[in-house]
Design an enzyme around this catalytic site. Sequence first.
Site, PDB file in Angstrom:
ATOM      1  N   SER A 184      67.520   9.316  -0.727  1.00 19.13           N
ATOM      2  CA  SER A 184      66.976  10.144  -1.801  1.00 19.13           C
ATOM      3  C   SER A 184      67.189   9.476  -3.149  1.00 19.13           C
ATOM      4  CB  SER A 184      67.696  11.495  -1.781  1.00 19.13           C
ATOM      5  OG  SER A 184      67.465  12.209  -2.967  1.00 19.13           O
TER       6      SER A 184
ATOM      7  N   TYR B 197      75.576  17.236  -1.534  1.00 17.71           N
ATOM      8  CA  TYR B 197      74.364  16.775  -0.845  1.00 17.71           C
ATOM      9  C   TYR B 197      74.070  15.322  -1.225  1.00 17.71           C
ATOM     10  CZ  TYR B 197      69.409  15.682  -0.615  1.00 17.71           C
ATOM     11  OH  TYR B 197      68.227  15.022  -0.425  1.00 17.71           O
TER      12      TYR B 197
ATOM     13  N   LYS C 254      74.128  11.483   0.981  1.00 12.40           N
ATOM     14  CA  LYS C 254      73.099  10.432   1.050  1.00 12.40           C
ATOM     15  C   LYS C 254      73.717   9.076   0.671  1.00 12.40           C
ATOM     16  CE  LYS C 254      69.701  12.946   2.404  1.00 12.40           C
ATOM     17  NZ  LYS C 254      69.167  12.784   3.777  1.00 12.40           N
TER      18      LYS C 254
HETATM   19  C1  UD1 Z   1      66.585  17.966  -5.506  1.00 12.33           C
HETATM   20  C2  UD1 Z   1      67.447  16.747  -5.322  1.00 12.33           C
HETATM   21  C3  UD1 Z   1      66.759  15.769  -4.428  1.00 12.33           C
HETATM   22  C4  UD1 Z   1      66.460  16.424  -3.107  1.00 12.33           C
HETATM   23  C5  UD1 Z   1      65.629  17.668  -3.339  1.00 12.33           C
HETATM   24  C6  UD1 Z   1      65.497  18.357  -1.977  1.00 12.33           C
HETATM   25  C7  UD1 Z   1      68.973  16.033  -7.058  1.00 12.33           C
HETATM   26  C8  UD1 Z   1      69.116  15.468  -8.425  1.00 12.33           C
HETATM   27  N1  UD1 Z   1      67.729  16.158  -6.610  1.00 12.33           N
HETATM   28  O1  UD1 Z   1      65.445  17.548  -6.232  1.00 12.33           O
HETATM   29  O2  UD1 Z   1      67.558  14.648  -4.192  1.00 12.33           O
HETATM   30  O3  UD1 Z   1      65.785  15.547  -2.273  1.00 12.33           O
HETATM   31  O4  UD1 Z   1      66.282  18.529  -4.272  1.00 12.33           O
HETATM   32  O5  UD1 Z   1      65.712  19.686  -2.000  1.00 12.33           O
HETATM   33  O6  UD1 Z   1      69.922  16.322  -6.415  1.00 12.33           O
HETATM   34  N2  UD1 Z   1      62.607  23.892 -11.174  1.00 12.33           N
HETATM   35  C9  UD1 Z   1      62.354  24.960 -12.028  1.00 12.33           C
HETATM   36  N3  UD1 Z   1      62.344  26.211 -11.497  1.00 12.33           N
HETATM   37  C10 UD1 Z   1      62.567  26.467 -10.170  1.00 12.33           C
HETATM   38  C11 UD1 Z   1      62.813  25.369  -9.311  1.00 12.33           C
HETATM   39  C12 UD1 Z   1      62.832  24.088  -9.858  1.00 12.33           C
HETATM   40  O7  UD1 Z   1      62.149  24.777 -13.212  1.00 12.33           O
HETATM   41  O8  UD1 Z   1      62.552  27.632  -9.758  1.00 12.33           O
HETATM   42  C13 UD1 Z   1      62.638  22.546 -11.728  1.00 12.33           C
HETATM   43  C14 UD1 Z   1      63.971  21.863 -11.569  1.00 12.33           C
HETATM   44  O9  UD1 Z   1      64.870  22.209 -12.592  1.00 12.33           O
HETATM   45  C15 UD1 Z   1      63.554  20.399 -11.572  1.00 12.33           C
HETATM   46  C16 UD1 Z   1      62.168  20.421 -10.935  1.00 12.33           C
HETATM   47  O10 UD1 Z   1      61.714  21.766 -11.028  1.00 12.33           O
HETATM   48  O11 UD1 Z   1      63.428  19.943 -12.895  1.00 12.33           O
HETATM   49  C17 UD1 Z   1      62.192  20.001  -9.480  1.00 12.33           C
HETATM   50  O12 UD1 Z   1      63.205  20.750  -8.831  1.00 12.33           O
HETATM   51  P1  UD1 Z   1      63.408  20.727  -7.241  1.00 12.33           P
HETATM   52  O13 UD1 Z   1      62.100  20.965  -6.584  1.00 12.33           O
HETATM   53  O14 UD1 Z   1      64.517  21.660  -6.929  1.00 12.33           O
HETATM   54  O15 UD1 Z   1      63.808  19.233  -6.912  1.00 12.33           O
HETATM   55  P2  UD1 Z   1      64.960  18.310  -7.542  1.00 12.33           P
HETATM   56  O16 UD1 Z   1      66.057  19.111  -8.097  1.00 12.33           O
HETATM   57  O17 UD1 Z   1      64.289  17.327  -8.417  1.00 12.33           O
END
Ligand code: UD1
Length: 344
Positions: A130, A155, A159
Amino acid sequence: MTTPRTKILVTGGAGYIGSHAVVELYQAGYQPVIVDNFSNSQESALAGIESILGTTVPIYRIDCADEAALRGVFAAEPNIAGVIHFAAFKAVGESVQKPLAYFKNNVGSMLALLAVMPEFGVENLVFSSSCTVYGIPDALPVTEATPTKPASSPYGRTKQMCEDIVHDVAAAPDNKLRTILLRYFNPIGAHESAKIGELPLGVPNNLVPFITQTAAGIREKLTINGSDYDTPDGTNIRDYIHVVDLAKSHVVAVQRLLDHKATDTVETFNVGTGHGNSVLEVVKTFEQVTGQKLNYSIGPRRPGDVPAIYADATKAAEVLGFRTETSLADSLASAWKWQQTLAK
Ligand code: UD1
């Protein structure tokens, strides 16, 4: 007489990325064999896979961390040419609550595989790593040479540990293992058939399933986790890759190992589009492509979030010949089509 298909063991093959990889492997001429304990996947994924392929796929319902059970699978399936190891827990927040479960499952399954593979002469491994291993990078985009940083969650640490374990095993004098580490950016979307896709249990953590569930009326509104980051619109930037594109990277990685083209015992590749999009851009693109108005508001930052990360995808393009094909808009459209199918 037809030549038998080359057998690839796919751990976590009923999961979100694993199920798409099983489909791509079969369509590329391989015989995927699934190992899954359905701890975070559903039997319906198998029906979806089989409906797309028009054939059944062998499935072993075991815990990949159970070394004896895994040994039984290798014994029952002679001539496995390689393994793609997806089986793992993947929720960042949950890993903070249950760190031991994450180490036991994610590291335990890797250890079990590495113990059993050589017993059966299986030398080729593709591992689901990841972009989380890069932590908060000093410069963007990140290349494979970008130094890794301390993980922000258990998590992420699993990795990193699995990557380290693979490197140590590969450095042992009697090593025969060849591994490709694929560092995924953010997989989204679903198969064009809408027969397989992401099946989040309970409230989704990830952005895109939260968006589609909000649009479908299952969630009241999306909260954007902070708009005061040092990015053009203040929201986090990620590299969103369509899950079928991501799945295809495993096919080329396996092919490279089987063709003995790997130039090192461990090779690492970023698997992303090479483009970053902000959370607000994802929301706006979703609204445009689906015609759905999304109820959302800005909330506080989410602990552990990296402000911005996206891939330098050059190495995968040059060495693997791998390039993504699906736009953000098409990826989001596929996620919405899948959500609508789930509702039925
Ligand atoms: C995270 C992990 C990644 C993992 C993935 C799988 C980290 C840094 N990243 O990715 O390694 O493979 O999860 O689950 O550990 N967001 C919102 N509102 C929401 C949900 C998300 O604003 O309700 C935003 C988050 O703050 C982020 C973006 O959307 O900026 C993507 O979030 P998400 O889909 O959870 O993925 P990551 O956190 O990037």
